[in-house]
Write a protein that holds these residues in place. Structure first.
Motif, PDB file in Angstrom:
ATOM      1  N   ARG A 138       0.822  -1.205   0.000  1.00 36.17           N
ATOM      2  CA  ARG A 138       0.000   0.000   0.000  1.00 36.17           C
ATOM      3  C   ARG A 138       0.860   1.261   0.000  1.00 36.17           C
ATOM      4  N   ASN A 139       0.372   2.284  -0.700  1.00 32.66           N
ATOM      5  CA  ASN A 139       0.942   3.624  -0.617  1.00 32.66           C
ATOM      6  C   ASN A 139      -0.079   4.488   0.116  1.00 32.66           C
ATOM      7  N   TYR A 140       0.336   5.057   1.241  1.00 37.67           N
ATOM      8  CA  TYR A 140      -0.622   5.760   2.103  1.00 37.67           C
ATOM      9  C   TYR A 140      -0.887   7.195   1.669  1.00 37.67           C
ATOM     10  N   THR A 141       0.031   7.790   0.902  1.00 36.12           N
ATOM     11  CA  THR A 141      -0.132   9.174   0.468  1.00 36.12           C
ATOM     12  C   THR A 141       0.246   9.297  -1.000  1.00 36.12           C
ATOM     13  N   TYR A 142      -0.115  10.417  -1.583  1.00 36.31           N
ATOM     14  CA  TYR A 142       0.255  10.737  -2.965  1.00 36.31           C
ATOM     15  C   TYR A 142       1.774  10.659  -3.113  1.00 36.31           C
ATOM     16  N   MET A 143       2.489  11.236  -2.163  1.00 35.33           N
ATOM     17  CA  MET A 143       3.945  11.250  -2.241  1.00 35.33           C
ATOM     18  C   MET A 143       4.534   9.847  -2.124  1.00 35.33           C
ATOM     19  N   ASP A 144       3.927   8.991  -1.310  1.00 33.41           N
ATOM     20  CA  ASP A 144       4.375   7.601  -1.231  1.00 33.41           C
ATOM     21  C   ASP A 144       4.250   6.916  -2.581  1.00 33.41           C
ATOM     22  N   ALA A 145       3.149   7.171  -3.274  1.00 32.78           N
ATOM     23  CA  ALA A 145       2.927   6.558  -4.580  1.00 32.78           C
ATOM     24  C   ALA A 145       3.954   7.051  -5.595  1.00 32.78           C
ATOM     25  N   VAL A 146       4.261   8.349  -5.559  1.00 29.83           N
ATOM     26  CA  VAL A 146       5.263   8.894  -6.476  1.00 29.83           C
ATOM     27  C   VAL A 146       6.631   8.275  -6.209  1.00 29.83           C
ATOM     28  N   LYS A 147       7.004   8.168  -4.942  1.00 27.44           N
ATOM     29  CA  LYS A 147       8.316   7.638  -4.600  1.00 27.44           C
ATOM     30  C   LYS A 147       8.455   6.174  -5.000  1.00 27.44           C
ATOM     31  N   SER A 148       7.425   5.367  -4.748  1.00 28.91           N
ATOM     32  CA  SER A 148       7.514   3.940  -5.056  1.00 28.91           C
ATOM     33  C   SER A 148       7.429   3.677  -6.558  1.00 28.91           C
ATOM     34  N   SER A 149       6.775   4.552  -7.300  1.00 23.61           N
ATOM     35  CA  SER A 149       6.605   4.334  -8.742  1.00 23.61           C
ATOM     36  C   SER A 149       7.688   4.991  -9.585  1.00 23.61           C
ATOM     37  N   LEU A 150       8.114   6.182  -9.193  1.00 25.71           N
ATOM     38  CA  LEU A 150       9.015   6.976 -10.044  1.00 25.71           C
ATOM     39  C   LEU A 150      10.380   7.245  -9.440  1.00 25.71           C
ATOM     40  N   GLY A 151      10.578   6.940  -8.159  1.00 21.39           N
ATOM     41  CA  GLY A 151      11.893   7.109  -7.560  1.00 21.39           C
ATOM     42  C   GLY A 151      12.060   8.410  -6.797  1.00 21.39           C
ATOM     43  N   GLY A 152      13.229   8.524  -6.150  1.00 22.09           N
ATOM     44  CA  GLY A 152      13.487   9.635  -5.239  1.00 22.09           C
ATOM     45  C   GLY A 152      13.558  10.993  -5.888  1.00 22.09           C
ATOM     46  N   GLN A 153      14.129  11.077  -7.122  1.00 24.52           N
ATOM     47  CA  GLN A 153      14.267  12.381  -7.769  1.00 24.52           C
ATOM     48  C   GLN A 153      12.910  12.978  -8.101  1.00 24.52           C
ATOM     49  N   MET A 154      12.015  12.172  -8.656  1.00 26.10           N
ATOM     50  CA  MET A 154      10.672  12.656  -8.968  1.00 26.10           C
ATOM     51  C   MET A 154       9.890  12.937  -7.690  1.00 26.10           C
ATOM     52  N   PHE A 155      10.195  12.194  -6.643  1.00 20.11           N
ATOM     53  CA  PHE A 155       9.586  12.436  -5.335  1.00 20.11           C
ATOM     54  C   PHE A 155       9.910  13.848  -4.861  1.00 20.11           C
ATOM     55  N   LYS A 156      11.157  14.274  -5.029  1.00 21.18           N
ATOM     56  CA  LYS A 156      11.567  15.620  -4.605  1.00 21.18           C
ATOM     57  C   LYS A 156      10.897  16.697  -5.463  1.00 21.18           C
ATOM     58  N   ILE A 157      10.837  16.439  -6.771  1.00 19.86           N
ATOM     59  CA  ILE A 157      10.205  17.413  -7.668  1.00 19.86           C
ATOM     60  C   ILE A 157       8.723  17.563  -7.330  1.00 19.86           C
ATOM     61  N   CYS A 158       8.068  16.423  -7.122  1.00 22.75           N
ATOM     62  CA  CYS A 158       6.644  16.454  -6.773  1.00 22.75           C
ATOM     63  C   CYS A 158       6.434  17.195  -5.454  1.00 22.75           C
ATOM     64  N   GLY A 159       7.305  16.937  -4.484  1.00 27.48           N
ATOM     65  CA  GLY A 159       7.195  17.617  -3.197  1.00 27.48           C
ATOM     66  C   GLY A 159       7.336  19.118  -3.336  1.00 27.48           C
ATOM     67  N   THR A 160       8.275  19.547  -4.178  1.00 28.04           N
ATOM     68  CA  THR A 160       8.471  20.978  -4.403  1.00 28.04           C
ATOM     69  C   THR A 160       7.222  21.616  -4.996  1.00 28.04           C
ATOM     70  N   VAL A 161       6.642  20.942  -5.999  1.00 26.83           N
ATOM     71  CA  VAL A 161       5.423  21.464  -6.629  1.00 26.83           C
ATOM     72  C   VAL A 161       4.293  21.546  -5.601  1.00 26.83           C
ATOM     73  N   GLN A 162       4.183  20.519  -4.781  1.00 30.06           N
ATOM     74  CA  GLN A 162       3.127  20.511  -3.770  1.00 30.06           C
ATOM     75  C   GLN A 162       3.290  21.653  -2.772  1.00 30.06           C
ATOM     76  N   TYR A 163       4.493  21.854  -2.286  1.00 32.18           N
ATOM     77  CA  TYR A 163       4.712  22.895  -1.283  1.00 32.18           C
ATOM     78  C   TYR A 163       4.496  24.292  -1.867  1.00 32.18           C
ATOM     79  N   VAL A 164       4.926  24.500  -3.112  1.00 30.22           N
ATOM     80  CA  VAL A 164       4.670  25.783  -3.768  1.00 30.22           C
ATOM     81  C   VAL A 164       3.167  26.002  -3.909  1.00 30.22           C
ATOM     82  N   ASN A 165       2.461  24.938  -4.299  1.00 31.15           N
ATOM     83  CA  ASN A 165       1.013  25.033  -4.459  1.00 31.15           C
ATOM     84  C   ASN A 165       0.325  25.323  -3.126  1.00 31.15           C
ATOM     85  N   LEU A 166       0.767  24.645  -2.062  1.00 28.86           N
ATOM     86  CA  LEU A 166       0.176  24.860  -0.743  1.00 28.86           C
ATOM     87  C   LEU A 166       0.429  26.282  -0.236  1.00 28.86           C
ATOM     88  N   PHE A 167       1.632  26.806  -0.492  1.00 23.47           N
ATOM     89  CA  PHE A 167       1.924  28.189  -0.092  1.00 23.47           C
ATOM     90  C   PHE A 167       1.032  29.152  -0.868  1.00 23.47           C
TER      91      PHE A 167
END
Length: 476
Positions: A96-125
């Motif tokens: 199971r992937n419990y969050t959107y970010m978990d799914a990104v990390k398990s499917s696309l790897g750590g680099q895309m995980f960081k990019i996705c996180g950056t987009v999310q935090y910018v969007n949240l701000f």
């Protein structure tokens, strides 16, 4: 919603049952298609609905409904792809992937995980800024509505937004210091009630205005070139810019992919979570689209080309008391929503600071403060300074750029393609091992590229709108 250990939203349904346990050792999930649909509808219907009449006015009676339906189809399809990424590997027994970010990390790897996180935090701000502006607009609307009720529609009722934004910021500074804010379980209920209150009131007021006018306003192509607005006549370039900005406003109204995996993590099985989520997506997107179409169409029919950026700020809506109730509901909703969307940023920064400076008393020491009737509470100096600074910065930007539609359009553009389209498609391709240049691979990539073009256009239109509004506000 609650905030999980990694800082992302988590739904209360995770803790409904303590025994027996699921296959991952967590409490047995009890969610159904109906509870998942309720979560989705609650998450989607929010302040974005207030700008849909304005978006419809830019597009007209033909393109407006068509664009909204297209966005609903894209949202449904990509959400279905994202739902298939809940488990890594086998869709029934996989991890199971419990969050959107978990799914990104398990499917696309750590680099895309960081990019996705950056987009999310910018969007949240950005959402924090948008909510500050929206709340101030609603508080202004209450004061202006009461002024018109007292002095008539022709009376001078100018209101400055800055004091309201400052007041909202002060409230958020205080709320941001509450320990264990994620444990306030009643927050989701209050937010849901408030969002449905002002959304339904907006629809009702629009219907009442159409009945009062005894005619349906608007045109097949939307706002016309040459129409004189508060600042100047609409030029052909401004018409195009407004159309692009309207796309961003509609995209913002449909954004819920960021919490889809969390919603899916509340669903019981069998049947598989993917199958249940597909049905929930279909039902909730259909209900949301119907509600959005009603709000947008009745708002446009009521005010035509002069539809306001925020439907609840329109002059001439009656009864006054219902308009006031709706705007107060907006403020109450956004006061809590600001915290919900800011908590992931708070948690991320504080976690990183604790890891980098484990020996710092400023970062890690909790000062016990006894509050009457509440017992001992912890006060952390780093948390106090950092969270206060965050609210001050978001409030300052809101004061400098207080343009609701421009900000909503930009937020819709920032979040739509990467979070709603690109990452779900890439995760689906990786998880299903779709062969490069196969028919399905090409179609998915074309869908992603088409949505990227829409995002770029919406962002460009919104940024141009901010520039134009800044020039107008300064008299340039």
């Amino acid at each position: 919603m609650m905030i999980a250990e990694n800082g992302y939203p988590r739904l209360h349904a995770l803790n409904i049952s303590k025994d027996p346990l699921d296959d991952d050792g967590r409490p047995k999930r009890t969610g159904t298609m109906w509870t998942a649909s309720a979560h989705i509808i609650t998450a989607v219907i929010g302040s974005g609905v207030l700008s849909l009449a304005w978006a419809m006015a830019q597009l007209g009676w033909i393109a407006g409904p068509v664009v909204m339906i297209l966005f609903s189809f894209v949202t449904y399809y990509t959400s279905t792809l994202l739902a298939s990424c809940y488990r890594t590997g086998d869709p029934v027994t996989g991890k199971r992937n419990y969050t959107y970010m978990d799914a990104v990390k398990s499917s696309l790897g750590g680099q895309m995980f960081k990019i996705c996180g950056t987009v999310q935090y910018v969007n949240l701000f950005g959402i924090a800024i948008g909510y500050t502006i929206a709340s101030a607009i609603s508080m202004m609307a209450v004061k202006r509505s009461n002024c018109h009720h007292k002095n008539g529609l022709t009376g001078s009722c100018k209101v400055n937004s800055n004091p309201f934004m400052v007041a909202f910021g002060v409230a958020e500074i205080l709320l941001s210091q509450i320990p264990d804010f994620d444990q306030l379980w009643w927050l989701s209920t209050v937010a849901a009630v408030m969002s449905f209150t002002y959304s339904s009131a907006g629809l009702g007021l629009g219907i009442a205005k159409v009945a009062e006018n005894k005619q349906i306003l608007g045109s097949s192509t939307g706002i016309t070139v040459g129409l004189v607005t508060e600042s100047a006549a609409i030029t052909p370039i401004q018409k195009v810019r407004r159309v692009f900005q309207a796309l961003g406003n509609i995209a913002f109204a449909y954004s819920y992919s960021i919490i889809l995996i969390e919603i899916q993590d509340t669903i019981k099985s069998p049947p598989s979570e993917v199958e249940t989520m597909k049905v929930a997506n279909r039902f909730s997107v259909a209900v949301t689209t119907l509600f959005y179409m009603l709000c947008a169409c009745f708002g446009y029919a009521a005010f035509g080309d002069s539809s306001p950026g925020n439907l609840l700020t329109a002059t001439g809506l009656n009864p006054y008391w219902l308009l006031d109730v709706a705007n107060v509901a907006v403020v109450l909703h956004l006061v809590g929503a600001y915290q919900v969307f800011s908590q992931p940023i708070f948690a991320f920064v504080e976690d990183q600071a604790a890891r980098r400076f484990p020996d710092s008393r400023f970062v890690n020491k909790e000062i016990k403060i006894r509050l009457p009737g509440s017992g001992d509470k912890g006060l952390n100096m780093f948390r106090l300074v950092w969270r206060t600074g965050f609210v001050v910065v978001s409030t300052t930007i809101s004061i400098l750029v207080p343009f609701f539609n421009d900000i909503v359009g930009l937020l819709g553009a920032i979040g739509f393609w990467p979070l709603t389209v690109y990452f779900p498609i890439e995760m689906y391709i990786a998880g299903r091992k779709i062969v490069r240049w196969s028919g399905k691979w090409v179609l998915l990539k074309l869908l992603s590229m088409g949505c990227l073009m829409i995002t770029v256009a919406a962002a460009a239109g919104s940024i141009a709108g901010i520039v134009d509004d800044l020039k107008a506000s300064k008299g340039l």
